[in-house]
Design a protein around this motif. Structure first.
Motif, PDB file in Angstrom:
ATOM      1  N   ARG A   1      21.092  44.721 -17.272  1.00 48.67           N
ATOM      2  CA  ARG A   1      20.873  45.675 -18.354  1.00 48.67           C
ATOM      3  C   ARG A   1      22.155  46.228 -18.957  1.00 48.67           C
ATOM      4  O   ARG A   1      22.114  46.840 -20.026  1.00 48.67           O
ATOM      5  CB  ARG A   1      20.006  46.821 -17.829  1.00 48.67           C
ATOM      6  CG  ARG A   1      18.640  46.352 -17.350  1.00 48.67           C
ATOM      7  CD  ARG A   1      17.859  47.452 -16.645  1.00 48.67           C
ATOM      8  NE  ARG A   1      17.616  48.585 -17.530  1.00 48.67           N
ATOM      9  CZ  ARG A   1      16.965  49.686 -17.168  1.00 48.67           C
ATOM     10  NH1 ARG A   1      16.516  49.787 -15.917  1.00 48.67           N
ATOM     11  NH2 ARG A   1      16.788  50.660 -18.020  1.00 48.67           N
ATOM     12  N   VAL A   2      23.293  46.025 -18.295  1.00 50.71           N
ATOM     13  CA  VAL A   2      24.545  46.581 -18.812  1.00 50.71           C
ATOM     14  C   VAL A   2      25.588  45.486 -19.028  1.00 50.71           C
ATOM     15  O   VAL A   2      26.040  45.256 -20.151  1.00 50.71           O
ATOM     16  CB  VAL A   2      25.097  47.662 -17.860  1.00 50.71           C
ATOM     17  CG1 VAL A   2      26.420  48.210 -18.394  1.00 50.71           C
ATOM     18  CG2 VAL A   2      24.088  48.789 -17.690  1.00 50.71           C
ATOM     19  N   GLU A   3      25.960  44.819 -17.949  1.00 47.21           N
ATOM     20  CA  GLU A   3      27.074  43.873 -18.035  1.00 47.21           C
ATOM     21  C   GLU A   3      26.753  42.659 -18.894  1.00 47.21           C
ATOM     22  O   GLU A   3      27.547  42.283 -19.757  1.00 47.21           O
ATOM     23  CB  GLU A   3      27.484  43.428 -16.625  1.00 47.21           C
ATOM     24  CG  GLU A   3      28.079  44.545 -15.774  1.00 47.21           C
ATOM     25  CD  GLU A   3      28.404  44.070 -14.377  1.00 47.21           C
ATOM     26  OE1 GLU A   3      29.531  43.576 -14.164  1.00 47.21           O
ATOM     27  OE2 GLU A   3      27.533  44.182 -13.497  1.00 47.21           O
ATOM     28  N   PHE A   4      25.614  42.030 -18.630  1.00 44.97           N
ATOM     29  CA  PHE A   4      25.302  40.809 -19.368  1.00 44.97           C
ATOM     30  C   PHE A   4      25.148  41.053 -20.874  1.00 44.97           C
ATOM     31  O   PHE A   4      25.697  40.287 -21.674  1.00 44.97           O
ATOM     32  CB  PHE A   4      24.050  40.136 -18.806  1.00 44.97           C
ATOM     33  CG  PHE A   4      23.871  38.726 -19.292  1.00 44.97           C
ATOM     34  CD1 PHE A   4      24.602  37.688 -18.745  1.00 44.97           C
ATOM     35  CD2 PHE A   4      22.988  38.442 -20.324  1.00 44.97           C
ATOM     36  CE1 PHE A   4      24.455  36.395 -19.201  1.00 44.97           C
ATOM     37  CE2 PHE A   4      22.828  37.158 -20.788  1.00 44.97           C
ATOM     38  CZ  PHE A   4      23.570  36.120 -20.222  1.00 44.97           C
ATOM     39  N   PRO A   5      24.422  42.096 -21.314  1.00 44.39           N
ATOM     40  CA  PRO A   5      24.347  42.337 -22.761  1.00 44.39           C
ATOM     41  C   PRO A   5      25.711  42.584 -23.397  1.00 44.39           C
ATOM     42  O   PRO A   5      25.961  42.128 -24.516  1.00 44.39           O
ATOM     43  CB  PRO A   5      23.458  43.578 -22.862  1.00 44.39           C
ATOM     44  CG  PRO A   5      22.610  43.534 -21.634  1.00 44.39           C
ATOM     45  CD  PRO A   5      23.506  42.991 -20.573  1.00 44.39           C
ATOM     46  N   LEU A   6      26.600  43.297 -22.700  1.00 41.71           N
ATOM     47  CA  LEU A   6      27.920  43.572 -23.263  1.00 41.71           C
ATOM     48  C   LEU A   6      28.801  42.322 -23.274  1.00 41.71           C
ATOM     49  O   LEU A   6      29.640  42.148 -24.174  1.00 41.71           O
ATOM     50  CB  LEU A   6      28.604  44.689 -22.472  1.00 41.71           C
ATOM     51  CG  LEU A   6      27.973  46.079 -22.592  1.00 41.71           C
ATOM     52  CD1 LEU A   6      28.678  47.070 -21.677  1.00 41.71           C
ATOM     53  CD2 LEU A   6      28.026  46.574 -24.034  1.00 41.71           C
ATOM     54  N   ALA A   7      28.636  41.456 -22.293  1.00 45.37           N
ATOM     55  CA  ALA A   7      29.455  40.243 -22.217  1.00 45.37           C
ATOM     56  C   ALA A   7      28.879  39.102 -23.041  1.00 45.37           C
ATOM     57  O   ALA A   7      29.565  38.095 -23.260  1.00 45.37           O
ATOM     58  CB  ALA A   7      29.592  39.801 -20.761  1.00 45.37           C
ATOM     59  N   LEU A   8      27.641  39.244 -23.491  1.00 48.55           N
ATOM     60  CA  LEU A   8      26.952  38.134 -24.155  1.00 48.55           C
ATOM     61  C   LEU A   8      27.694  37.555 -25.362  1.00 48.55           C
ATOM     62  O   LEU A   8      27.736  36.327 -25.525  1.00 48.55           O
ATOM     63  CB  LEU A   8      25.543  38.577 -24.565  1.00 48.55           C
ATOM     64  CG  LEU A   8      24.653  37.476 -25.151  1.00 48.55           C
ATOM     65  CD1 LEU A   8      24.470  36.342 -24.145  1.00 48.55           C
ATOM     66  CD2 LEU A   8      23.295  38.049 -25.565  1.00 48.55           C
ATOM     67  N   PRO A   9      28.299  38.376 -26.243  1.00 54.34           N
ATOM     68  CA  PRO A   9      29.018  37.764 -27.385  1.00 54.34           C
ATOM     69  C   PRO A   9      30.101  36.784 -26.961  1.00 54.34           C
ATOM     70  O   PRO A   9      30.212  35.693 -27.538  1.00 54.34           O
ATOM     71  CB  PRO A   9      29.599  38.987 -28.108  1.00 54.34           C
ATOM     72  CG  PRO A   9      28.676  40.109 -27.775  1.00 54.34           C
ATOM     73  CD  PRO A   9      28.254  39.850 -26.364  1.00 54.34           C
TER      74      PRO A   9
ATOM     75  N   LEU B   1      23.719  31.710 -35.255  1.00 53.62           N
ATOM     76  CA  LEU B   1      22.478  32.449 -35.495  1.00 53.62           C
ATOM     77  C   LEU B   1      21.810  32.856 -34.190  1.00 53.62           C
ATOM     78  O   LEU B   1      21.279  33.967 -34.073  1.00 53.62           O
ATOM     79  CB  LEU B   1      21.531  31.594 -36.342  1.00 53.62           C
ATOM     80  CG  LEU B   1      21.990  31.299 -37.772  1.00 53.62           C
ATOM     81  CD1 LEU B   1      21.015  30.350 -38.469  1.00 53.62           C
ATOM     82  CD2 LEU B   1      22.135  32.590 -38.574  1.00 53.62           C
ATOM     83  N   VAL B   2      21.835  31.966 -33.187  1.00 56.73           N
ATOM     84  CA  VAL B   2      21.262  32.305 -31.884  1.00 56.73           C
ATOM     85  C   VAL B   2      22.030  33.463 -31.253  1.00 56.73           C
ATOM     86  O   VAL B   2      21.436  34.405 -30.717  1.00 56.73           O
ATOM     87  CB  VAL B   2      21.278  31.070 -30.962  1.00 56.73           C
ATOM     88  CG1 VAL B   2      20.913  31.465 -29.525  1.00 56.73           C
ATOM     89  CG2 VAL B   2      20.318  30.005 -31.472  1.00 56.73           C
ATOM     90  N   SER B   3      23.348  33.408 -31.324  1.00 58.98           N
ATOM     91  CA  SER B   3      24.171  34.485 -30.780  1.00 58.98           C
ATOM     92  C   SER B   3      23.885  35.793 -31.491  1.00 58.98           C
ATOM     93  O   SER B   3      23.779  36.856 -30.857  1.00 58.98           O
ATOM     94  CB  SER B   3      25.652  34.115 -30.908  1.00 58.98           C
ATOM     95  OG  SER B   3      26.473  35.164 -30.423  1.00 58.98           O
ATOM     96  N   TRP B   4      23.751  35.746 -32.789  1.00 64.91           N
ATOM     97  CA  TRP B   4      23.448  36.946 -33.568  1.00 64.91           C
ATOM     98  C   TRP B   4      22.100  37.528 -33.173  1.00 64.91           C
ATOM     99  O   TRP B   4      21.948  38.750 -33.046  1.00 64.91           O
ATOM    100  CB  TRP B   4      23.463  36.603 -35.049  1.00 64.91           C
ATOM    101  CG  TRP B   4      22.974  37.698 -35.952  1.00 64.91           C
ATOM    102  CD1 TRP B   4      23.651  38.812 -36.341  1.00 64.91           C
ATOM    103  CD2 TRP B   4      21.679  37.784 -36.571  1.00 64.91           C
ATOM    104  NE1 TRP B   4      22.866  39.588 -37.173  1.00 64.91           N
ATOM    105  CE2 TRP B   4      21.657  38.979 -37.331  1.00 64.91           C
ATOM    106  CE3 TRP B   4      20.554  36.969 -36.567  1.00 64.91           C
ATOM    107  CZ2 TRP B   4      20.545  39.365 -38.064  1.00 64.91           C
ATOM    108  CZ3 TRP B   4      19.441  37.363 -37.293  1.00 64.91           C
ATOM    109  CH2 TRP B   4      19.447  38.556 -38.036  1.00 64.91           C
ATOM    110  N   ALA B   5      21.113  36.649 -32.936  1.00 60.43           N
ATOM    111  CA  ALA B   5      19.775  37.123 -32.591  1.00 60.43           C
ATOM    112  C   ALA B   5      19.723  37.710 -31.187  1.00 60.43           C
ATOM    113  O   ALA B   5      18.954  38.641 -30.919  1.00 60.43           O
ATOM    114  CB  ALA B   5      18.778  35.969 -32.711  1.00 60.43           C
ATOM    115  N   LEU B   6      20.546  37.193 -30.278  1.00 55.69           N
ATOM    116  CA  LEU B   6      20.498  37.643 -28.884  1.00 55.69           C
ATOM    117  C   LEU B   6      21.374  38.851 -28.609  1.00 55.69           C
ATOM    118  O   LEU B   6      21.126  39.586 -27.652  1.00 55.69           O
ATOM    119  CB  LEU B   6      20.918  36.503 -27.950  1.00 55.69           C
ATOM    120  CG  LEU B   6      19.990  35.289 -27.883  1.00 55.69           C
ATOM    121  CD1 LEU B   6      20.578  34.238 -26.958  1.00 55.69           C
ATOM    122  CD2 LEU B   6      18.594  35.692 -27.422  1.00 55.69           C
ATOM    123  N   THR B   7      22.402  39.056 -29.425  1.00 57.38           N
ATOM    124  CA  THR B   7      23.333  40.150 -29.163  1.00 57.38           C
ATOM    125  C   THR B   7      22.664  41.494 -29.447  1.00 57.38           C
ATOM    126  O   THR B   7      22.149  41.720 -30.545  1.00 57.38           O
ATOM    127  CB  THR B   7      24.588  40.013 -30.035  1.00 57.38           C
ATOM    128  OG1 THR B   7      25.207  38.760 -29.751  1.00 57.38           O
ATOM    129  CG2 THR B   7      25.567  41.134 -29.753  1.00 57.38           C
TER     130      THR B   7
END
Length: 243
Positions: free
Chosen positions: A137-145, A209-215
């Motif tokens: 809930r914290v690390e993965f969403p922030l590191a996702l880009p 586009l996938v990265s934009w949708a998931l970030t």
């Protein structure tokens, strides 16, 4: 007629697209090999990057591994596989391309998790989140880009490099270039190069586009310029009311 005109004629001939072993068949082979290689690399590189990034260890080893892996030519790996039980096969191509795709994924995943703000992690820990909850809930969403940047870089490189499979009897769009070279048909060679370049660009666009949708967080359209407020315009608050 110029070679570019010959390439246009080749690409506009429906028979070249629909015949057995034509462009559509070769495109399917190219995409299958590329997708398998990227998936195999992601299975290995992303978890390793997460573990090393969270622990803060292995930075030097990752740099060395990344540089060494990039220095090994994919064609050389395919040639080495020829004298092993793997031989000249689709499996050899997938393994060679996966080795080529691991460095950018591993490096970007490691950096992405290392760059997560320590204060944010401390706040999550103070809220009672478990280690697994902090990861999800914290690390993965922030590191996702950064993780997605590594995946995107690797995928584009793999799509472009998969053309080498044709040199060792493999399939894919590289066969068009290889056949054109063997027949001294430069128009066909140009057509094959155009197809590979177009596929690489399309792969880049789709993954952006996938990265934009998931970030998570506030989004703006990909490739859009940064919005600049007009001079003198008040900045809105969270509620949209000027201060």
């Amino acid at each position: 007629m110029s070679v570019f005109g010959d390439a246009a004629v080749y690409l506009n001939d429906p028979f070249n697209w629909t015949r057995r072993g034509g462009i559509l068949d070769l495109l399917g082979q190219h995409l299958t090999v590329s997708a398998l290689a990227v998936a195999a690399a992601a299975v290995l590189a992303v978890p390793a990057g997460v573990l090393l990034g969270r622990s803060g260890r292995g930075a030097g080893a990752i740099v060395v591994l990344s540089n060494v892996s990039r220095a090994v030519p994919t064609l050389a790996l395919l040639t080495v596989f020829a004298v092993t039980p793997i031989g000249f096969s689709s499996a050899a191509t997938v393994v060679a391309l996966a080795v080529f795709a691991i460095p950018p994924m591993l490096t970007n995943t490691f950096v992405g998790f290392r760059e997560v703000d320590r204060d944010v992690l401390e706040a999550a820990r103070a809220m009672g989140m478990s280690r697994r909850q902090r990861l999800a809930r914290v690390e993965f969403p922030l590191a996702l880009p950064l993780v997605m940047t590594g995946v995107r870089t690797a995928a584009v490189q793999v799509v472009a490099t998969a053309t080498l499979a044709a040199l060792v009897g493999g399939g894919g769009l590289g066969r068009i270039i290889n056949l054109g070279f063997g027949q001294q048909d430069f128009g066909q060679m140009i057509a094959g190069a155009v197809l590979v370049a177009a596929l690489a660009l399309l792969t880049e666009l789709v993954l952006v586009l996938v990265s934009w949708a998931l970030t998570p967080g506030r989004r703006r359209l990909p490739f859009a310029g940064v919005r600049r407020d007009r001079p003198g315009q008040p900045e809105p608050t969270a509620a949209g009311v000027p201060l």
